[in-house]
Design a protein around this motif. Structure first.
Motif, PDB file in Angstrom:
ATOM      1  N   TYR A 121       0.828  -1.208   0.000  1.00  0.00           N
ATOM      2  CA  TYR A 121       0.000   0.000   0.000  1.00  0.00           C
ATOM      3  C   TYR A 121       0.863   1.258   0.000  1.00  0.00           C
ATOM      4  CZ  TYR A 121      -3.621   3.334   1.387  1.00  0.00           C
ATOM      5  OH  TYR A 121      -4.480   4.406   1.435  1.00  0.00           O
ATOM      6  N   ARG A 125       1.066   4.204  -3.115  1.00  0.00           N
ATOM      7  CA  ARG A 125       0.435   5.510  -2.885  1.00  0.00           C
ATOM      8  C   ARG A 125       0.912   6.558  -3.891  1.00  0.00           C
ATOM      9  NH1 ARG A 125      -1.971   7.298   1.794  1.00  0.00           N
ATOM     10  NH2 ARG A 125      -0.807   9.258   1.687  1.00  0.00           N
ATOM     11  N   ASN A 185      -7.194   0.279  -8.185  1.00  0.00           N
ATOM     12  CA  ASN A 185      -7.829   1.201  -7.246  1.00  0.00           C
ATOM     13  C   ASN A 185      -9.334   1.241  -7.443  1.00  0.00           C
ATOM     14  OD1 ASN A 185      -7.451   2.536  -9.782  1.00  0.00           O
ATOM     15  ND2 ASN A 185      -7.904   4.489  -8.794  1.00  0.00           N
ATOM     16  N   PHE A 221      -6.899  -0.772  -3.868  1.00  0.00           N
ATOM     17  CA  PHE A 221      -6.348   0.435  -3.256  1.00  0.00           C
ATOM     18  C   PHE A 221      -7.408   1.522  -3.205  1.00  0.00           C
ATOM     19  CE2 PHE A 221      -4.445   4.572  -3.360  1.00  0.00           C
ATOM     20  CZ  PHE A 221      -3.241   4.489  -2.683  1.00  0.00           C
ATOM     21  N   PHE A 226      -7.031  -0.223   2.184  1.00  0.00           N
ATOM     22  CA  PHE A 226      -6.857  -1.228   1.141  1.00  0.00           C
ATOM     23  C   PHE A 226      -7.503  -2.557   1.537  1.00  0.00           C
ATOM     24  CE2 PHE A 226      -3.222  -1.622   3.990  1.00  0.00           C
ATOM     25  CZ  PHE A 226      -3.129  -2.999   4.188  1.00  0.00           C
ATOM     26  N   SER A 228      -6.634  -6.638   0.850  1.00  0.00           N
ATOM     27  CA  SER A 228      -5.642  -7.589   0.362  1.00  0.00           C
ATOM     28  C   SER A 228      -6.291  -8.953   0.191  1.00  0.00           C
ATOM     29  CB  SER A 228      -4.478  -7.687   1.346  1.00  0.00           C
ATOM     30  OG  SER A 228      -3.711  -8.849   1.115  1.00  0.00           O
TER      31      SER A 228
END
Length: 235
Positions: A121, A125, A185, A221, A226, A228
């Protein structure tokens, strides 16, 4: 003869008392003493006949609920909808925000090891924060799980993008990656994977097994967090 003091006009920054003018205030008290609106006033330089630059700055911040993260999502056409902002001022604001983003996301030349979803993460960014459209990326790793590079695979709309499996593995092979992490995202902030997300993850995972290019994780994202697939037992 005693010099007459300049009259005070609240709409004209040049007649403000020195410690209240944004530029002078920054010099006297430091950058942290300025409000967001005052910092914007310095960027745009001038206001309108009816409003000072600070008033325009306040209007800009008010349009996004006084949220800098929301301001960072605006583009030039969005900003020019605000009274007092033309193309030149909008471009200055967008450029300043982009410089701030780049500064905050500067990474050292030292190789960065991926040791969990949080590190994925943080790595991503710099590429996905504040994005208005959905994008699909791959993070290429070497045998020690150190980052080789991040590559954009596709860009879509606000609610979806298409990931070409052949392109994903072409990029991984060309760059001699040992493993990869999938990242896309959700501009909406939604952290629940869709059925399509799960099917795509399974498809890419199976292809990676055949090519000896393991998929270590698939991350959704958002600006605030986030999801996973690995952490949630989906991979």
């Amino acid at each position: 003869m005693r010099k007459k003091r300049k009259s005070y006009n609240p709409n004209n920054i040049s007649t403000w008392f020195e410690e209240d003018r944004p530029r002078e205030k920054l010099l006297l008290k430091g950058k942290s003493a300025l409000s967001d609106a005052e910092l914007i006033a310095i960027l745009i330089g001038s206001g309108t006949f009816e409003m000072s630059a600070v008033d325009v700055g306040k209007r800009i911040m008010g349009s996004v609920g006084n949220n800098i993260n929301a301001l960072a999502k605006l583009n030039v056409p969005d900003l020019t909808q605000i009274k007092g902002i033309g193309d030149a001022k909008a471009i200055t604001i967008v450029a300043a925000i982009e410089l701030g983003r780049r500064r905050s996301d500067i990474l050292t030349n030292k190789k960065r090891k991926i040791n969990g979803s949080q590190s994925v993460y943080l790595e991503m960014r710099q590429y996905l924060l504040d994005k208005a459209n959905e994008e699909f990326w791959i993070l290429l790793l070497n045998r020690g799980n150190y980052v080789m590079k991040a590559l954009q695979v596709s860009v879509g709309g606000v609610s979806g993008t298409v990931a070409d499996v052949k392109m994903i593995f072409k990029l991984a092979i060309e760059n001699l990656a040992s493993s990869l992490i999938l990242v896309h995202n959700h501009p909406s902030g939604q952290l629940i994977p869709s059925h399509a997300d799960k099917l795509l993850t399974l498809q890419i995972k199976e292809a990676g097994q055949l090519l000896d290019l393991p998929i270590l994780d698939h991350m959704i994202f958002t600006d605030d967090g986030f999801y996973s697939f690995l952490d949630d037992g989906e991979l």
